[in-house]
Write a protein that holds these residues in place. Sequence first.
Motif, PDB file in Angstrom:
ATOM      1  N   GLU A  26       1.213  -0.863   0.694  1.00  0.00           N
ATOM      2  CA  GLU A  26       0.141  -0.368  -0.090  1.00  0.00           C
ATOM      3  C   GLU A  26       0.522   1.220  -0.191  1.00  0.00           C
ATOM      4  O   GLU A  26       1.963   1.472   0.446  1.00  0.00           O
ATOM      5  CB  GLU A  26      -1.266  -0.135   1.494  1.00  0.00           C
ATOM      6  N   GLN A 197       3.155   4.293  -7.595  1.00  0.00           N
ATOM      7  CA  GLN A 197       2.378   2.893  -7.240  1.00  0.00           C
ATOM      8  C   GLN A 197       1.787   2.179  -7.897  1.00  0.00           C
ATOM      9  O   GLN A 197       0.075   2.448  -7.804  1.00  0.00           O
ATOM     10  CB  GLN A 197       1.996   3.182  -5.104  1.00  0.00           C
ATOM     11  N   ASP A 199      -0.919  -0.285  -8.992  1.00  0.00           N
ATOM     12  CA  ASP A 199      -2.448  -1.059  -8.517  1.00  0.00           C
ATOM     13  C   ASP A 199      -3.122  -2.250  -9.819  1.00  0.00           C
ATOM     14  O   ASP A 199      -2.995  -1.675 -11.380  1.00  0.00           O
ATOM     15  CB  ASP A 199      -3.382   0.115  -8.605  1.00  0.00           C
ATOM     16  N   LYS A 200      -2.926  -3.840  -9.604  1.00  0.00           N
ATOM     17  CA  LYS A 200      -3.913  -4.092 -10.521  1.00  0.00           C
ATOM     18  C   LYS A 200      -5.538  -3.502 -10.717  1.00  0.00           C
ATOM     19  O   LYS A 200      -5.134  -4.098 -12.210  1.00  0.00           O
ATOM     20  CB  LYS A 200      -4.170  -5.378  -9.400  1.00  0.00           C
ATOM     21  N   GLN A 201      -6.153  -2.568 -10.281  1.00  0.00           N
ATOM     22  CA  GLN A 201      -7.035  -1.782 -10.523  1.00  0.00           C
ATOM     23  C   GLN A 201      -6.813  -1.241 -11.470  1.00  0.00           C
ATOM     24  O   GLN A 201      -7.643  -0.234 -11.998  1.00  0.00           O
ATOM     25  CB  GLN A 201      -8.112  -2.029  -9.975  1.00  0.00           C
ATOM     26  N   LYS A 203      -5.564   1.974 -10.722  1.00  0.00           N
ATOM     27  CA  LYS A 203      -5.743   2.839  -9.740  1.00  0.00           C
ATOM     28  C   LYS A 203      -4.849   3.106  -8.850  1.00  0.00           C
ATOM     29  O   LYS A 203      -4.158   3.476  -8.189  1.00  0.00           O
ATOM     30  CB  LYS A 203      -6.977   2.268  -8.717  1.00  0.00           C
ATOM     31  N   HIS A 204      -3.495   2.847 -10.614  1.00  0.00           N
ATOM     32  CA  HIS A 204      -2.077   3.984  -9.612  1.00  0.00           C
ATOM     33  C   HIS A 204      -2.191   5.176  -9.462  1.00  0.00           C
ATOM     34  O   HIS A 204      -2.783   6.234  -9.114  1.00  0.00           O
ATOM     35  CB  HIS A 204      -1.395   3.920 -11.142  1.00  0.00           C
TER      36      HIS A 204
END
Length: 223
Positions: A26, A197, A199-201, A203-204
């Motif tokens: 996270e 960072q 994010d798989k979805q 939502k970087h």
Amino acid sequence: MPAEQQPSTMRELLRSLDVFSGDLPEFHPEAAPDTPQELFTAWLTEAVAANVREPHAMTLSTVGKDGTPTARVLLLKDVGAGGWSFASHAASPKGRDLAAAPTAALTFYWPQQARQVRLCGTVAPESEERSAQDFLARSLGSRAEALVGMQSRPLDDPKSVLAATEESLARLKREPDLVAEEWTLYTLSPNSVEFWQGDKQRKHIRLAYLRADDGWTTQLLWP
Ligand SMILES: Cc1cc2nc3c(=O)[nH]c(=O)nc-3n(C[C@H](O)[C@H](O)[C@H](O)COP(=O)(O)O)c2cc1C
């Protein structure tokens, strides 16, 4: 994967590849430290702990005299208040680029964490003494290779590499404190450092540190 499901074209192969798989860390930008050096240190330490291969490898992008960009991978040598340091031959193409246009970008990517760090700024050579310290801290083999000093020049006969390296090794055995003249420690002082960072979805999360008169300001960026 059964043979009939194997991708048959490059496009299919590329589409079949997974990205940002596994558990990702996270990132809470609201709790980010005051300086990019501190956040970089935390992220690099996590990459080391996760056994990322060569976590200190980074892409150095430079611009040639004619405006042509080029990039290559180097090892990070240090991070401090002054910036991010790396070492190379001043007479190499990258050294010539930096002499002509002393601005550059550095890019790190740590796949296990889906993390990228991008820096842009000005680059200056460190003192001869600091460059010499860096050179002398290298292994004998690396010093011998650096002493040859022919990096990126056309090679007509591969046997010349062995002969030149052996000659350098013999010189270093006679003169153990010898420092290759062209060996230079450079430091990039960033104007901006962006932490990304993944994010798989998709939502970087992106946080940029921007240099201000009295330190750094931060800015979130759209993914
Ligand atoms: C993981 C890795 C680390 C490298 N580290 C360095 C380095 O610290 N210094 C260096 O001069 N070249 C290093 N190289 C080689 C450079 O990528 C490059 O081939 C070389 O410096 C010549 O670049 P130039 O022709 O753009 O000057 C490294 C390559 C890799 C793949």
